[in-house]
Write a protein that holds these residues in place. Sequence first.
Motif: not given
Length: 198
Positions: A149-156, A144-147, A96-106
């Motif tokens: 790419d910038r978050n690739r390591m966070r998602h991995a 979308y592509k830039n976002f 929940h915490e990860f997706w909250t931060k990710q969605n707000v950032s997005f």
Amino acid sequence: MANKTAATWRSVSGFLFSPLRPRRMSGTSSRLCSSEQEKSIKTSTLRPEPSSTHDWIGPPNPLSNLRPIVYRIRENESDLEKQLRKLRQETEDWNHEFWTKQNVSFSKEKDAFIISQLNAKGLTLRGEDGRRRSLSSEEMAIFYKNFLDRNRMRHADYNKEWYKRNFTITLLMARVALNSFWRTVTEEQPKKKKSSPI
């Protein structure tokens, strides 16, 4: 309002039990197990008490888009079952915490991108009719592509941790099931010996 919110919680089997007794909770502790209440995760302020027979599934959180779960606390819960329940709850809170931060950032980055693109065209965010302007799908594809790419390591990193947690949960579930089976078998043995004629 309290009854409306509480009524959106459902048991895993899909039945709504009428004697719901929602309890007020602060936004920081509404999803967390008691040992993790220091973390600040904002969710619904009403939720049912844990049950001994079923899990409760709540409405989707508006920020993470995930449904919170109140895991059941079995009567005579073993240490292994308690460990499993806590790990499941901690994993849900982490997710929940990860997706909250990710969605707000997005959302913030998307809004900033739209505004910058409109400003580059000499346009304001709102048109003459007061409606919000938008960009074409081709223009948004760049964002979308830039976002991603910038978050690739966070998602991995998220995926690695997600698999690790789920593998551990699966092993614990197997151990709990095996212990439960063994307990059932060992409890049946003395009964059969007592009932068998000699």
